[in-house]
Design a protein around this motif. Sequence first.
Motif, PDB file in Angstrom:
ATOM      1  N   LEU A 191       5.050  -2.974  -7.825  1.00 52.55           N
ATOM      2  CA  LEU A 191       3.852  -2.161  -7.569  1.00 52.55           C
ATOM      3  C   LEU A 191       2.934  -2.846  -6.560  1.00 52.55           C
ATOM      4  N   SER A 192       2.816  -4.158  -6.650  1.00 52.99           N
ATOM      5  CA  SER A 192       1.971  -4.887  -5.704  1.00 52.99           C
ATOM      6  C   SER A 192       2.550  -4.786  -4.293  1.00 52.99           C
ATOM      7  N   SER A 193       3.864  -4.931  -4.178  1.00 58.92           N
ATOM      8  CA  SER A 193       4.508  -4.832  -2.869  1.00 58.92           C
ATOM      9  C   SER A 193       4.387  -3.413  -2.312  1.00 58.92           C
ATOM     10  N   ALA A 194       4.528  -2.416  -3.193  1.00 62.17           N
ATOM     11  CA  ALA A 194       4.399  -1.023  -2.744  1.00 62.17           C
ATOM     12  C   ALA A 194       2.994  -0.777  -2.202  1.00 62.17           C
ATOM     13  N   LEU A 195       1.995  -1.319  -2.896  1.00 58.70           N
ATOM     14  CA  LEU A 195       0.610  -1.162  -2.432  1.00 58.70           C
ATOM     15  C   LEU A 195       0.429  -1.818  -1.065  1.00 58.70           C
ATOM     16  N   ALA A 196       0.966  -3.022  -0.907  1.00 55.75           N
ATOM     17  CA  ALA A 196       0.856  -3.721   0.382  1.00 55.75           C
ATOM     18  C   ALA A 196       1.505  -2.904   1.494  1.00 55.75           C
ATOM     19  N   ARG A 197       2.630  -2.268   1.182  1.00 55.79           N
ATOM     20  CA  ARG A 197       3.321  -1.452   2.185  1.00 55.79           C
ATOM     21  C   ARG A 197       2.486  -0.224   2.564  1.00 55.79           C
ATOM     22  N   VAL A 198       1.829   0.407   1.582  1.00 58.33           N
ATOM     23  CA  VAL A 198       0.958   1.547   1.891  1.00 58.33           C
ATOM     24  C   VAL A 198      -0.227   1.077   2.738  1.00 58.33           C
ATOM     25  N   LEU A 199      -0.805  -0.064   2.366  1.00 59.79           N
ATOM     26  CA  LEU A 199      -1.931  -0.603   3.133  1.00 59.79           C
ATOM     27  C   LEU A 199      -1.497  -0.932   4.556  1.00 59.79           C
ATOM     28  N   ALA A 204      -4.582  -1.148   7.170  1.00 53.44           N
ATOM     29  CA  ALA A 204      -5.698  -1.781   6.465  1.00 53.44           C
ATOM     30  C   ALA A 204      -5.503  -3.292   6.392  1.00 53.44           C
ATOM     31  N   MET A 216      -4.745  -6.860  -6.840  1.00 54.29           N
ATOM     32  CA  MET A 216      -3.569  -5.981  -6.841  1.00 54.29           C
ATOM     33  C   MET A 216      -2.575  -6.303  -5.728  1.00 54.29           C
ATOM     34  N   THR A 217      -2.987  -7.023  -4.718  1.00 55.75           N
ATOM     35  CA  THR A 217      -2.073  -7.312  -3.606  1.00 55.75           C
ATOM     36  C   THR A 217      -1.607  -8.768  -3.591  1.00 55.75           C
ATOM     37  N   ARG A 218      -2.086  -9.584  -4.527  1.00 54.93           N
ATOM     38  CA  ARG A 218      -1.740 -11.015  -4.518  1.00 54.93           C
ATOM     39  C   ARG A 218      -0.224 -11.225  -4.636  1.00 54.93           C
ATOM     40  N   ALA A 220       2.133  -9.386  -3.789  1.00 50.95           N
ATOM     41  CA  ALA A 220       2.906  -8.902  -2.631  1.00 50.95           C
ATOM     42  C   ALA A 220       3.270 -10.050  -1.698  1.00 50.95           C
ATOM     43  N   GLY A 221       2.545 -11.154  -1.769  1.00 51.38           N
ATOM     44  CA  GLY A 221       2.826 -12.309  -0.932  1.00 51.38           C
ATOM     45  C   GLY A 221       3.933 -13.210  -1.473  1.00 51.38           C
TER      46      GLY A 221
ATOM     47  N   ARG B 180     -10.157   6.303   3.811  1.00 47.78           N
ATOM     48  CA  ARG B 180      -9.803   4.893   3.841  1.00 47.78           C
ATOM     49  C   ARG B 180      -9.834   4.287   2.437  1.00 47.78           C
ATOM     50  N   TRP B 267      12.397  -4.517   2.279  1.00 48.71           N
ATOM     51  CA  TRP B 267      11.242  -3.864   1.646  1.00 48.71           C
ATOM     52  C   TRP B 267      10.235  -4.920   1.167  1.00 48.71           C
ATOM     53  N   ALA B 271       6.328  -6.133   2.915  1.00 52.42           N
ATOM     54  CA  ALA B 271       5.127  -6.248   2.073  1.00 52.42           C
ATOM     55  C   ALA B 271       4.542  -7.650   2.200  1.00 52.42           C
ATOM     56  N   SER B 275       0.853  -9.272   3.656  1.00 54.95           N
ATOM     57  CA  SER B 275       0.026 -10.249   2.943  1.00 54.95           C
ATOM     58  C   SER B 275      -0.321 -11.438   3.829  1.00 54.95           C
TER      59      SER B 275
END
Lengths: 300, 300
Positions: A191-199, A204, A216-218, A220-221, B180, B267, B271, B275
């Motif tokens: 879910l974190s990676s998916a959010l990063a991909r949308v951002l 963003a 929520m994006t931590r 993803a790294g 946004r 994928w 992501a 980050s």
Amino acid sequence: MNIDCVAIIGLGLVGGSLARDLARLGVRVIGHDTDPATLRAAREGGVLADALAEELRGAEHADIIVVATPVQHATAVLRRIAALPTGSVRLITDVGSTKQSVVRAAGELGLGARFVGGHPLAGSHRAGWSSSRSGSFAGAPVYLCMGAEATMAAQALAHVLWQAVGAQPVVTDAGAHDERLAVTSHLPQVLSSALARVLSGAGATASELGPGGRDMTRLAGSAPGTWTGIACDNAAPLSHAIDQALAELTRFRDALRAGNAAAVRMWFEEASQWSELAAAGEAAAGEAEASGGGAKPAPG
Amino acid sequence: MNIDCVAIIGLGLVGGSLARDLARLGVRVIGHDTDPATLRAAREGGVLADALAEELRGAEHADIIVVATPVQHATAVLRRIAALPTGSVRLITDVGSTKQSVVRAAGELGLGARFVGGHPLAGSHRAGWSSSRSGSFAGAPVYLCMGAEATMAAQALAHVLWQAVGAQPVVTDAGAHDERLAVTSHLPQVLSSALARVLSGAGATASELGPGGRDMTRLAGSAPGTWTGIACDNAAPLSHAIDQALAELTRFRDALRAGNAAAVRMWFEEASQWSELAAAGEAAAGEAEASGGGAKPAPG
């Protein structure tokens, strides 16, 4: 239950942190890493007493061998261990986020009697020796999974090892572990990676995120290679967990599109109730721990 | 640009924190909250100089009126403000997470010349006066959105107000803001709540989560009423953002089911790249800030 020497294969975040803790406890730590700079740093830091070459010769002198590579390399490392004269090694274990395939591989390689898989819940989005630190396992659950052929002595030693570094062993079935972790650990990562991909798609940047968005994006790294191995090794349970998330998100979106504020509120409400119960459960567990004070066997 | 008195309607996390900051700066803060205990605590804490009744009589003596209720109540509060003799009030603003509907409502109520909507990016999963604290806005972006009829004086005063509490104003179009934020703020909330719902369905507790899972479920504890208002007010952009997340998750699950490790890795890789870029961008922005040191006008 003496632990004089532990061989650790892979000195990344988890293997490196375990090496630091054990060295501090006076255990002789030897090991291997595919990165020469890591091996050098671990030796110069006084953590690693001896560096092993890739074929792992010398690991057979340890009481315990810990496989701490990304999960997709664990079987290959076990194969190299099986080729060594490891008769005096009392425990072979690992630290991977999936347990079913590694327990099966150990059994197939004839290591099942002495293999007790481990999974300490002390990960991070950071990786590598430079991110490892002592004290990482204090208070963390560590799941222990093994085949039916694992001896009581190996199981007991796995408990001693992890309790020595402050972790709390929880014995569980490997299959049940993988299904559970698909929901509690692998799904959060996805879910974190998916959010990063949308951002990323929206162009963003992190500076546009509030404190919650940063939380929520931590993940993803996290290291892509490590997570590719985990996800592929746990494909069926993780796919199922993603399906559940898709169903929840679809239900919410449909309520939103229908202008159904009551359904939207109920959806948020039930999520918030889980949080409250979860927080209350944690607080209760913390109190029980503080008052119970179960004795932890020391190593050495 | 003197600010002698500010009326704050709603003394929750954001309104309460703003009240604390302004009171510290020597500004006379008056206000209303639907919770009598909050009003009492704010007065006894020396933050609130005067408590207003529900019809807000007395707010017309302030230089600035800040609407700090959940977004779904903002229009009703603006209606009450419009019924007061507010000729000497120089700025009417708000702190809501959506801006298009409140800017439109202010215009329709004849308040557009003096209305500059605000959205400080300093939220939390916590809510209420007891969670408010001074210093909450230091370094936080605050989006300012207004109609074409907003005067330069009102806009300038909005900058002074937010810079006084350490926030960094970013003027933006209300519609663009809402689109946004659907991605950068509302989607993260929805993903966290969806995860909590999946965990709840699986009977999982917080003690089963690692540090990453805890990060990912923190927002799920946010106030359901507040987020129902935000989501419903921003339904179309948020639905669109959820569709993008659904597409990302579906793509990942399909790659996983197909056993396509290369696609799974790509994928995660993309992501993780976001980050890294995001973190680098943040570091660069921090350095520019440190060396640039733009002067911030003080109030009073």
